[in-house]
Write a protein that holds these residues in place. Structure first.
Motif, PDB file in Angstrom:
ATOM      1  N   ILE A 303       0.849  -1.197   0.000  1.00 46.61           N
ATOM      2  CA  ILE A 303       0.000   0.000   0.000  1.00 46.61           C
ATOM      3  C   ILE A 303       0.886   1.248   0.000  1.00 46.61           C
ATOM      4  O   ILE A 303       1.848   1.337   0.778  1.00 46.61           O
ATOM      5  CB  ILE A 303      -0.903   0.025   1.267  1.00 46.61           C
ATOM      6  N   ALA A 304       0.535   2.198  -0.863  1.00 49.11           N
ATOM      7  CA  ALA A 304       1.245   3.485  -0.886  1.00 49.11           C
ATOM      8  C   ALA A 304       0.569   4.431   0.100  1.00 49.11           C
ATOM      9  O   ALA A 304      -0.597   4.771  -0.070  1.00 49.11           O
ATOM     10  CB  ALA A 304       1.221   4.081  -2.284  1.00 49.11           C
ATOM     11  N   ALA A 305       1.309   4.822   1.135  1.00 52.57           N
ATOM     12  CA  ALA A 305       0.705   5.677   2.167  1.00 52.57           C
ATOM     13  C   ALA A 305       1.700   6.713   2.670  1.00 52.57           C
ATOM     14  O   ALA A 305       2.917   6.497   2.640  1.00 52.57           O
ATOM     15  CB  ALA A 305       0.203   4.828   3.338  1.00 52.57           C
ATOM     16  N   VAL A 306       1.153   7.840   3.123  1.00 48.72           N
ATOM     17  CA  VAL A 306       1.959   8.903   3.730  1.00 48.72           C
ATOM     18  C   VAL A 306       1.394   9.150   5.126  1.00 48.72           C
ATOM     19  O   VAL A 306       0.196   9.401   5.272  1.00 48.72           O
ATOM     20  CB  VAL A 306       1.874  10.203   2.891  1.00 48.72           C
ATOM     21  N   PHE A 307       2.249   9.047   6.126  1.00 51.27           N
ATOM     22  CA  PHE A 307       1.835   9.240   7.515  1.00 51.27           C
ATOM     23  C   PHE A 307       2.381  10.581   8.014  1.00 51.27           C
ATOM     24  O   PHE A 307       3.563  10.863   7.822  1.00 51.27           O
ATOM     25  CB  PHE A 307       2.412   8.153   8.419  1.00 51.27           C
ATOM     26  N   ILE A 308       1.545  11.375   8.666  1.00 49.72           N
ATOM     27  CA  ILE A 308       2.022  12.591   9.326  1.00 49.72           C
ATOM     28  C   ILE A 308       1.793  12.422  10.820  1.00 49.72           C
ATOM     29  O   ILE A 308       0.662  12.160  11.252  1.00 49.72           O
ATOM     30  CB  ILE A 308       1.286  13.839   8.791  1.00 49.72           C
ATOM     31  N   THR A 309       2.865  12.541  11.593  1.00 50.42           N
ATOM     32  CA  THR A 309       2.759  12.246  13.023  1.00 50.42           C
ATOM     33  C   THR A 309       2.626  13.528  13.847  1.00 50.42           C
ATOM     34  O   THR A 309       2.941  14.622  13.380  1.00 50.42           O
ATOM     35  CB  THR A 309       4.008  11.479  13.536  1.00 50.42           C
ATOM     36  N   ALA A 310       2.163  13.357  15.073  1.00 51.30           N
ATOM     37  CA  ALA A 310       1.993  14.502  15.970  1.00 51.30           C
ATOM     38  C   ALA A 310       3.346  15.120  16.313  1.00 51.30           C
ATOM     39  O   ALA A 310       3.418  16.310  16.616  1.00 51.30           O
ATOM     40  CB  ALA A 310       1.274  14.057  17.245  1.00 51.30           C
ATOM     41  N   ASP A 311       4.428  14.327  16.244  1.00 52.40           N
ATOM     42  CA  ASP A 311       5.734  14.939  16.505  1.00 52.40           C
ATOM     43  C   ASP A 311       6.423  15.399  15.219  1.00 52.40           C
ATOM     44  O   ASP A 311       7.653  15.437  15.122  1.00 52.40           O
ATOM     45  CB  ASP A 311       6.626  14.037  17.382  1.00 52.40           C
ATOM     46  N   LYS A 312       5.587  15.760  14.243  1.00 48.98           N
ATOM     47  CA  LYS A 312       6.029  16.483  13.042  1.00 48.98           C
ATOM     48  C   LYS A 312       7.014  15.715  12.173  1.00 48.98           C
ATOM     49  O   LYS A 312       8.011  16.258  11.700  1.00 48.98           O
ATOM     50  CB  LYS A 312       6.604  17.854  13.431  1.00 48.98           C
ATOM     51  N   GLN A 313       6.732  14.429  12.015  1.00 44.97           N
ATOM     52  CA  GLN A 313       7.510  13.631  11.082  1.00 44.97           C
ATOM     53  C   GLN A 313       6.578  13.210   9.944  1.00 44.97           C
ATOM     54  O   GLN A 313       5.397  12.949  10.172  1.00 44.97           O
ATOM     55  CB  GLN A 313       8.040  12.361  11.769  1.00 44.97           C
ATOM     56  N   VAL A 314       7.136  13.127   8.749  1.00 48.25           N
ATOM     57  CA  VAL A 314       6.385  12.636   7.594  1.00 48.25           C
ATOM     58  C   VAL A 314       7.063  11.355   7.106  1.00 48.25           C
ATOM     59  O   VAL A 314       8.270  11.343   6.878  1.00 48.25           O
ATOM     60  CB  VAL A 314       6.358  13.692   6.465  1.00 48.25           C
ATOM     61  N   TYR A 315       6.283  10.284   7.026  1.00 48.95           N
ATOM     62  CA  TYR A 315       6.816   8.982   6.591  1.00 48.95           C
ATOM     63  C   TYR A 315       6.087   8.545   5.321  1.00 48.95           C
ATOM     64  O   TYR A 315       4.872   8.720   5.215  1.00 48.95           O
ATOM     65  CB  TYR A 315       6.559   7.905   7.651  1.00 48.95           C
ATOM     66  N   THR A 316       6.828   7.934   4.402  1.00 56.90           N
ATOM     67  CA  THR A 316       6.180   7.331   3.233  1.00 56.90           C
ATOM     68  C   THR A 316       6.507   5.842   3.199  1.00 56.90           C
ATOM     69  O   THR A 316       7.591   5.431   3.616  1.00 56.90           O
ATOM     70  CB  THR A 316       6.662   7.977   1.916  1.00 56.90           C
ATOM     71  N   THR A 317       5.586   5.049   2.676  1.00 58.85           N
ATOM     72  CA  THR A 317       5.841   3.612   2.560  1.00 58.85           C
ATOM     73  C   THR A 317       6.612   3.339   1.272  1.00 58.85           C
ATOM     74  O   THR A 317       6.596   4.167   0.353  1.00 58.85           O
ATOM     75  CB  THR A 317       4.519   2.820   2.537  1.00 58.85           C
ATOM     76  N   PRO A 318       7.298   2.192   1.178  1.00 58.34           N
ATOM     77  CA  PRO A 318       8.106   1.910  -0.017  1.00 58.34           C
ATOM     78  C   PRO A 318       7.301   1.988  -1.320  1.00 58.34           C
ATOM     79  O   PRO A 318       7.824   2.369  -2.356  1.00 58.34           O
ATOM     80  CB  PRO A 318       8.598   0.467   0.230  1.00 58.34           C
ATOM     81  N   GLN A 319       6.010   1.658  -1.254  1.00 58.60           N
ATOM     82  CA  GLN A 319       5.191   1.625  -2.462  1.00 58.60           C
ATOM     83  C   GLN A 319       4.949   3.023  -3.045  1.00 58.60           C
ATOM     84  O   GLN A 319       4.613   3.154  -4.227  1.00 58.60           O
ATOM     85  CB  GLN A 319       3.853   0.932  -2.134  1.00 58.60           C
ATOM     86  N   VAL A 320       5.149   4.072  -2.257  1.00 55.83           N
ATOM     87  CA  VAL A 320       4.844   5.434  -2.736  1.00 55.83           C
ATOM     88  C   VAL A 320       5.617   5.747  -4.009  1.00 55.83           C
ATOM     89  O   VAL A 320       5.067   6.246  -4.993  1.00 55.83           O
ATOM     90  CB  VAL A 320       5.113   6.487  -1.631  1.00 55.83           C
ATOM     91  N   GLU A 321       6.908   5.453  -4.010  1.00 51.29           N
ATOM     92  CA  GLU A 321       7.701   5.844  -5.192  1.00 51.29           C
ATOM     93  C   GLU A 321       7.350   5.008  -6.428  1.00 51.29           C
ATOM     94  O   GLU A 321       7.670   5.391  -7.539  1.00 51.29           O
ATOM     95  CB  GLU A 321       9.197   5.783  -4.903  1.00 51.29           C
ATOM     96  N   ASN A 322       6.651   3.925  -6.246  1.00 51.39           N
ATOM     97  CA  ASN A 322       6.240   3.121  -7.408  1.00 51.39           C
ATOM     98  C   ASN A 322       4.977   3.658  -8.078  1.00 51.39           C
ATOM     99  O   ASN A 322       4.706   3.321  -9.226  1.00 51.39           O
ATOM    100  CB  ASN A 322       5.972   1.669  -6.991  1.00 51.39           C
TER     101      ASN A 322
END
Ligand code: ADP
Ligand code: MG
Length: 339
Positions: A303-322
């Motif tokens: 699954i391509a997903a972007v997570f935004i956390t309360a401590d101001k981090q942005v994470y993307t899953t490996p599938q995003v760039e695909n």
């Protein structure tokens, strides 16, 4: 309204300065949110026809998915006291999809939690924190296993369960819009936080569509963008709908395990997927799971997903760039891209 303005700003940003065929935008209010469909067809008339047809399809689906309208299938089913009900094909398909994603997410997404959303009074003037005993009581009625799909558009709800398709409805409607299109027109459908970007964007050389991922503290602004084609981009966040009591914020995405708004350290989750229904169910579920469990789920299920956390981090899953091109814009706002 703010979200609507943000949508407009981004649209102007994409389309404002290049010469291009006339598009047509249908703006409307449905499913309790602002929506717009912009179509770029062969000519102005074709564009208008496509946009209006999409609007009509969403309006047609509204009663099929609503649980508050007393003339709706879901209302009837929710008040049938365990009797078998025959519902429309659209309603049946939406319930079927909802149950499928409840199973896939181990119940983090659970469409049977209407008694819980009712208890909290979310989306009403009576929103409040219930007593623990009340929460415990309604939780005994929540559980997607209580939804019986009997075929031939027949459904039965057991154990006092009641359906709330709010976590999947706009995704289902976005897919219904996509199903009307044959790829010859460029169409950007914004159904609240659910976006579908189909065909070619005449405003960009690449033909892609640039979609902003909102800053949870200022959703007229973006922390990132994704450029997509033929995909849906769906965001669920704690800033979409909430109330405050005793200085605390209570939002509308519930953890079915606790009966409280999910307190997972996330501000928002965005999923980029061909199926907007899946993306909608998964944004809700991933918000409940939280970062670690959510990341693992996305890796396992591609699954391509972007997570935004309360401590101001942005994470993307490996599938995003695909599936898209992702740009991080949040540095000035104190966010870090944790890759
Ligand atoms: P939005 O409606 O803002 O796009 P979501 O797609 O995340 O946001 O859906 C939230 C809605 O889904 C809530 O208003 C409620 O009706 C329902 N809901 C809340 N928690 C859950 C859950 N864990 N599983 C399924 N539906 C949920
Ligand atoms: Mg959702």
């Amino acid at each position: 309204m703010k979200r609507f303005l943000a949508a407009m700003v981004l649209l102007l940003g994409i389309t404002g300065c290049t010469a291009q065929p006339e598009g047509y935008t249908a703006d409307f209010f449905a499913m309790d949110t602002f929506m717009s469909v912009t179509a770029y067809g062969a000519d102005e008339q074709a564009s208008e026809e496509i946009a209006v047809q999409c609007e009509r399809r969403v309006n047609e689906l509204e009663p099929a998915l609503s649980r508050t309208r007393e003339d709706s299938d879901i209302y009837r089913l929710n008040h049938a006291d365990g009797a078998v009900c025959t519902v429309s094909a659209d309603t049946y398909a939406a319930i079927e999809a909802a149950v499928q994603y409840a199973e896939l997410t181990g119940g983090a997404f659970d469409p049977s939690l209407a008694p819980l959303t009712d208890l909290w009074g979310i989306n009403t003037d009576d929103a409040h924190v219930p007593r623990q005993a009340e929460i415990d009581q309604v939780l005994t009625r929540v559980g997607y296993q209580n939804i019986q799909l009997l075929g031939d558009n027949q459904v039965r709800l057991l154990g006092g369960a009641q359906l709330d398709l709010g976590g999947i409805g706009k995704g289902f409607a976005t897919d219904a819009v996509a199903a009307l299109l044959d790829g010859s027109a460029g169409v950007l459908a914004r159904l609240g936080g659910n976006i579908g970007a189909y065909g070619e964007n005449p405003g960009r050389e690449s033909g892609g569509w640039v979609i902003g991922i909102a800053d949870p503290d200022d959703n007229a602004d973006f922390l990132a963008t994704v450029e997509v084609r033929g995909l849906s981009v769906v965001t669920s966040g704690d800033y979409e709908r909430y109330f405050e009591q005793d200085g605390r914020r209570y939002h509308h995405i519930f953890d079915p395990a606790t009966g409280y708004p999910a307190d997972s350290g996330l501000r928002s989750v965005t999923v980029i997927d061909q199926s907007s229904t899946r993306a909608d169910a998964l944004t809700t579920a991933l918000f409940v799971m939280g970062l670690d469990e959510g990341m693992a789920f996305c890796e396992e299920n591609a699954i391509a997903a972007v997570f935004i956390t309360a401590d101001k981090q942005v994470y993307t899953t490996p599938q995003v760039e695909n599936v898209c091109s992702f740009a991080f814009l949040g540095e000035e706002k104190g966010y870090a891209y944790a890759q």
